[in-house]
Design a protein around this motif. Structure first.
Motif, PDB file in Angstrom:
ATOM      1  N   SER A  17      36.017 -15.790   0.614  1.00 41.60           N
ATOM      2  CA  SER A  17      37.042 -14.816   0.972  1.00 41.60           C
ATOM      3  C   SER A  17      38.432 -15.296   0.585  1.00 41.60           C
ATOM      4  CB  SER A  17      36.997 -14.539   2.482  1.00 41.60           C
ATOM      5  OG  SER A  17      37.318 -15.703   3.212  1.00 41.60           O
ATOM      6  N   GLY A  18      38.583 -16.607   0.374  1.00 41.62           N
ATOM      7  CA  GLY A  18      39.845 -17.149  -0.097  1.00 41.62           C
ATOM      8  C   GLY A  18      39.773 -17.419  -1.592  1.00 41.62           C
ATOM      9  N   LYS A  38      37.612 -25.908   1.932  1.00 37.44           N
ATOM     10  CA  LYS A  38      36.705 -25.911   3.080  1.00 37.44           C
ATOM     11  C   LYS A  38      35.258 -26.193   2.695  1.00 37.44           C
ATOM     12  CE  LYS A  38      37.040 -22.804   6.251  1.00 37.44           C
ATOM     13  NZ  LYS A  38      37.069 -21.464   6.929  1.00 37.44           N
ATOM     14  N   TYR A  39      34.849 -25.671   1.561  1.00 38.82           N
ATOM     15  CA  TYR A  39      33.474 -25.824   1.114  1.00 38.82           C
ATOM     16  C   TYR A  39      33.464 -26.148  -0.375  1.00 38.82           C
ATOM     17  CZ  TYR A  39      32.873 -22.845   5.247  1.00 38.82           C
ATOM     18  OH  TYR A  39      32.954 -22.309   6.505  1.00 38.82           O
ATOM     19  N   ASN A  82      30.177 -28.744   3.536  1.00 41.62           N
ATOM     20  CA  ASN A  82      31.266 -28.250   4.372  1.00 41.62           C
ATOM     21  C   ASN A  82      32.190 -29.426   4.656  1.00 41.62           C
ATOM     22  OD1 ASN A  82      30.154 -25.647   4.687  1.00 41.62           O
ATOM     23  ND2 ASN A  82      28.852 -26.362   6.353  1.00 41.62           N
ATOM     24  N   ILE A  83      33.448 -29.318   4.312  1.00 36.75           N
ATOM     25  CA  ILE A  83      34.402 -30.406   4.503  1.00 36.75           C
ATOM     26  C   ILE A  83      35.101 -30.227   5.837  1.00 36.75           C
ATOM     27  CG2 ILE A  83      36.499 -31.463   3.585  1.00 36.75           C
ATOM     28  CD1 ILE A  83      35.527 -30.614   0.799  1.00 36.75           C
ATOM     29  N   LEU A 218      38.561 -22.375  -1.024  1.00 37.90           N
ATOM     30  CA  LEU A 218      39.681 -22.655  -0.141  1.00 37.90           C
ATOM     31  C   LEU A 218      39.763 -21.624   0.956  1.00 37.90           C
ATOM     32  CD1 LEU A 218      40.288 -24.091  -2.886  1.00 37.90           C
ATOM     33  CD2 LEU A 218      42.699 -23.881  -2.340  1.00 37.90           C
ATOM     34  N   GLY A 219      40.070 -22.087   2.149  1.00 41.48           N
ATOM     35  CA  GLY A 219      40.188 -21.174   3.287  1.00 41.48           C
ATOM     36  C   GLY A 219      41.506 -20.429   3.275  1.00 41.48           C
TER      37      GLY A 219
END
Length: 219
Positions: A17-18, A38-39, A82-83, A218-219
């Motif tokens: 979504s980012g 984020k991932y 997942n970071i 990226l979130g």
């Protein structure tokens, strides 16, 4: 419906979504995520095997058809992470296997391709270390090299090289074998060397080097 990373608890749809980045690596190094990541999904391709060398035929034999089998393609694997804090990853990119060195009196096998690897460290949930194994070098015969496997994450075996076809010798037709593609089905990275087709003492062809690419979400 979101795709869930196995054992991670996060979802790819959240990350997608980012914005996202793709980072590419052709040599061994240390990976550090872009700020806000984020991932990640890590794609690891091993090096392809090298081809066998020819030897010198003389007299009437120098008109014979002499072919060699292809080398195996490198393995391929995918890891998901997942970071959750400070994170880095050691990247190893395997080289292509060396072609056999020419000799006037004997065939020489090609070398195996190098393994490629991603070793994560820090704060994360996910696949752990993933390793793609190099493709097998072509043997010093009409046989073929085996495709490399992989360990960790989602794994794909490299394609075996092709064996020769036809009898060869005494002016009989013969066809050399092509090298196998990597488990990524890629003709650029991780492909095994094609077999030589010659009555002369020439080096075997080198396999294609491996490759690593990382998709950051990226979130």
């Amino acid at each position: 419906m979101p795709i869930i990373f196995s054992g991670d608890g996060g979802t790819l749809s959240e990350a997608a979504s980012g914005s996202h980045h793709i980072k590419q690596f052709t040599g061994s190094t240390t990976y550090t995520p872009t700020t806000g990541t984020k991932y990640i999904t890590v794609h690891v391709i091993a090096g392809g095997g090298g081809g066998a060398s020819g030897n010198e035929l003389s007299g009437e034999q120098n008109m014979d058809e002499r072919g060699f089998g292809g080398a195996g393609g490198g393995g391929y694997c995918i890891g998901n992470y997942n970071i959750t804090g400070s994170f880095s990853g050691a990247i190893t990119v395997g080289g292509g296997g060396a072609g056999g060195q020419a000799s006037a009196h004997q065939f020489r096998a090609g070398g195996n391709g190098g393994n490629s690897r991603f070793q994560p460290s820090g704060s994360y949930n996910g696949s752990g270390q993933i390793t793609a194994n190099g493709g097998g070098g072509a043997p010093a015969s009409t046989g073929r090299g085996s495709g490399g496997g992989a360990v960790g994450g989602v794994v794909f075996k490299g394609e075996d090289g092709e064996a020769t076809t036809g009898a060869g010798g005494e002016h009989q037709p013969m066809t050399a074998g092509d090298g196998g593609t990597s488990g990524h089905s890629d003709n650029t990275y991780g492909k095994g060397a094609n077999g030589n087709f010659t009555p002369s003492a020439i080096n075997g062809q080198n396999g294609q080097a491996g490759f690593v690419y990382i998709m950051e979400y990226l979130g």
